[in-house]
Design a protein around this motif. Structure first.
Motif, PDB file in Angstrom:
ATOM      1  N   ASP A  19       2.204 -13.992  -1.183  1.00  4.60           N
ATOM      2  CA  ASP A  19       1.037 -13.257  -0.697  1.00  4.60           C
ATOM      3  C   ASP A  19       1.339 -11.769  -0.779  1.00  4.60           C
ATOM      4  O   ASP A  19       2.104 -11.239   0.017  1.00  4.60           O
ATOM      5  CB  ASP A  19       0.733 -13.667   0.747  1.00  4.60           C
ATOM      6  CG  ASP A  19      -0.516 -13.026   1.315  1.00  4.60           C
ATOM      7  OD1 ASP A  19      -1.039 -12.049   0.716  1.00  4.60           O
ATOM      8  OD2 ASP A  19      -0.987 -13.488   2.371  1.00  4.60           O
ATOM      9  N   GLY A  20       0.751 -11.100  -1.764  1.00  4.35           N
ATOM     10  CA  GLY A  20       0.981  -9.681  -1.983  1.00  4.35           C
ATOM     11  C   GLY A  20       0.536  -8.798  -0.838  1.00  4.35           C
ATOM     12  O   GLY A  20       0.899  -7.624  -0.773  1.00  4.35           O
ATOM     13  N   LYS A  21      -0.239  -9.341   0.092  1.00  5.29           N
ATOM     14  CA  LYS A  21      -0.705  -8.555   1.242  1.00  5.29           C
ATOM     15  C   LYS A  21       0.353  -8.465   2.341  1.00  5.29           C
ATOM     16  O   LYS A  21       0.256  -7.629   3.223  1.00  5.29           O
ATOM     17  CB  LYS A  21      -1.981  -9.169   1.808  1.00  5.29           C
ATOM     18  CG  LYS A  21      -3.150  -9.125   0.844  1.00  5.29           C
ATOM     19  CD  LYS A  21      -4.349  -9.835   1.416  1.00  5.29           C
ATOM     20  CE  LYS A  21      -5.440  -9.934   0.362  1.00  5.29           C
ATOM     21  NZ  LYS A  21      -6.517 -10.816   0.800  1.00  5.29           N
ATOM     22  N   LEU A  22       1.350  -9.335   2.265  1.00  9.16           N
ATOM     23  CA  LEU A  22       2.411  -9.319   3.278  1.00  9.16           C
ATOM     24  C   LEU A  22       3.479  -8.302   2.909  1.00  9.16           C
ATOM     25  O   LEU A  22       3.680  -7.990   1.737  1.00  9.16           O
ATOM     26  CB  LEU A  22       3.062 -10.697   3.389  1.00  9.16           C
ATOM     27  CG  LEU A  22       2.197 -11.830   3.925  1.00  9.16           C
ATOM     28  CD1 LEU A  22       2.989 -13.132   3.929  1.00  9.16           C
ATOM     29  CD2 LEU A  22       1.674 -11.525   5.307  1.00  9.16           C
ATOM     30  N   GLY A  23       4.189  -7.826   3.906  1.00 13.73           N
ATOM     31  CA  GLY A  23       5.332  -6.955   3.660  1.00 13.73           C
ATOM     32  C   GLY A  23       6.424  -7.745   2.968  1.00 13.73           C
ATOM     33  O   GLY A  23       6.438  -8.978   3.010  1.00 13.73           O
ATOM     34  N   PRO A  24       7.362  -7.070   2.343  1.00 15.24           N
ATOM     35  CA  PRO A  24       8.392  -7.762   1.560  1.00 15.24           C
ATOM     36  C   PRO A  24       9.342  -8.634   2.375  1.00 15.24           C
ATOM     37  O   PRO A  24      10.027  -9.480   1.815  1.00 15.24           O
ATOM     38  CB  PRO A  24       9.147  -6.619   0.880  1.00 15.24           C
ATOM     39  CG  PRO A  24       8.856  -5.426   1.705  1.00 15.24           C
ATOM     40  CD  PRO A  24       7.505  -5.628   2.307  1.00 15.24           C
ATOM     41  N   ALA A  25       9.386  -8.465   3.677  1.00 18.80           N
ATOM     42  CA  ALA A  25      10.262  -9.285   4.514  1.00 18.80           C
ATOM     43  C   ALA A  25       9.457 -10.058   5.558  1.00 18.80           C
ATOM     44  O   ALA A  25       9.962 -10.417   6.614  1.00 18.80           O
ATOM     45  CB  ALA A  25      11.311  -8.407   5.186  1.00 18.80           C
ATOM     46  N   ASP A  26       8.184 -10.322   5.233  1.00 16.09           N
ATOM     47  CA  ASP A  26       7.294 -11.034   6.149  1.00 16.09           C
ATOM     48  C   ASP A  26       6.923 -12.401   5.596  1.00 16.09           C
ATOM     49  O   ASP A  26       6.852 -12.598   4.379  1.00 16.09           O
ATOM     50  CB  ASP A  26       5.996 -10.246   6.363  1.00 16.09           C
ATOM     51  CG  ASP A  26       6.210  -8.927   7.079  1.00 16.09           C
ATOM     52  OD1 ASP A  26       7.232  -8.788   7.771  1.00 16.09           O
ATOM     53  OD2 ASP A  26       5.345  -8.037   6.933  1.00 16.09           O
ATOM     54  N   ILE A  27       6.660 -13.336   6.505  1.00 16.95           N
ATOM     55  CA  ILE A  27       6.150 -14.646   6.126  1.00 16.95           C
ATOM     56  C   ILE A  27       4.953 -14.968   7.015  1.00 16.95           C
ATOM     57  O   ILE A  27       4.846 -14.470   8.135  1.00 16.95           O
ATOM     58  CB  ILE A  27       7.216 -15.754   6.251  1.00 16.95           C
ATOM     59  CG1 ILE A  27       7.707 -15.918   7.696  1.00 16.95           C
ATOM     60  CG2 ILE A  27       8.367 -15.496   5.292  1.00 16.95           C
ATOM     61  CD1 ILE A  27       8.637 -17.110   7.912  1.00 16.95           C
ATOM     62  N   ARG A  28       4.057 -15.783   6.492  1.00 14.52           N
ATOM     63  CA  ARG A  28       2.917 -16.254   7.292  1.00 14.52           C
ATOM     64  C   ARG A  28       3.142 -17.739   7.550  1.00 14.52           C
ATOM     65  O   ARG A  28       3.302 -18.523   6.619  1.00 14.52           O
ATOM     66  CB  ARG A  28       1.602 -16.051   6.544  1.00 14.52           C
ATOM     67  CG  ARG A  28       0.377 -16.451   7.364  1.00 14.52           C
ATOM     68  CD  ARG A  28      -0.939 -16.358   6.595  1.00 14.52           C
ATOM     69  NE  ARG A  28      -1.040 -15.202   5.731  1.00 14.52           N
ATOM     70  CZ  ARG A  28      -1.430 -13.969   6.101  1.00 14.52           C
ATOM     71  NH1 ARG A  28      -1.753 -13.748   7.365  1.00 14.52           N
ATOM     72  NH2 ARG A  28      -1.502 -12.988   5.231  1.00 14.52           N
TER      73      ARG A  28
END
Length: 159
Positions: A19-28
């Protein structure tokens, strides 16, 4: 790399989507966004962080799916046991590199890798090894195998 850890922790119980909307060290997970590290580059270039990040991912997964806690725990133990052995072998190879103990300029945005190899990142140091310019910037897929291949290429770039 983060996707690879999520896949390793979750196994068949998770689906990894970039998901390109997330930060590079984030997960949903479960509709909520969770940060699992300070920076993606530190995660990618220093695999000693991977088991710790995996433990953080596991904690998030268990909070959303407590019924699968035993599965997530077993997955974590399975992949980290093998992975830590690889890290130990990489450590031994990096201990023999020419950057160890030297002041090196972070020309190619690889401070975490240089630090792992025992270099001292210093703007007034020696130039970074030229092979770092050709080293991959990311794993090719969100799998542990792809991440291992990525780290292997980084280690080779310093040998």
């Amino acid at each position: 790399m983060l996707g690879a850890i999520v896949a390793a922790e979750g196994g068949a119980a998770v689906v990894v989507r970039i998901d390109g909307k997330l930060g590079p060290a984030d997960i949903r997970v479960g509709g909520a966004v969770h940060s699992v590290a300070a920076s993606q580059r530190d995660l990618l270039d220093d695999p000693r962080n991977a088991p710790r990040v995996g433990a953080g991912v596991r904690k998030i997964l268990v909070a959303v799916r407590p019924d699968l806690a035993a599965t997530f725990e077993a997955n974590h133990k399975a992949w980290t046991l093998t992975f830590v052995r690889k890290v130990l072998a990489w450590n031994a190879r990096l201990a023999k590199t020419t950057v160890r103990g030297k002041r090196i300029i972070n020309t190619h945005d690889r401070a975490a890798l240089l630090g792992w190899a025992g270099a001292i990142v210093d703007a007034k140091g020696q130039p970074s090894p030229p092979a770092l310019a050709r080293a991959p910037r990311d794993a090719t897929a969100a799998t542990l195998e792809s991440y291992v291949a990525y780290v292997e290429a980084l280690v080779r770039s310093l040998e």
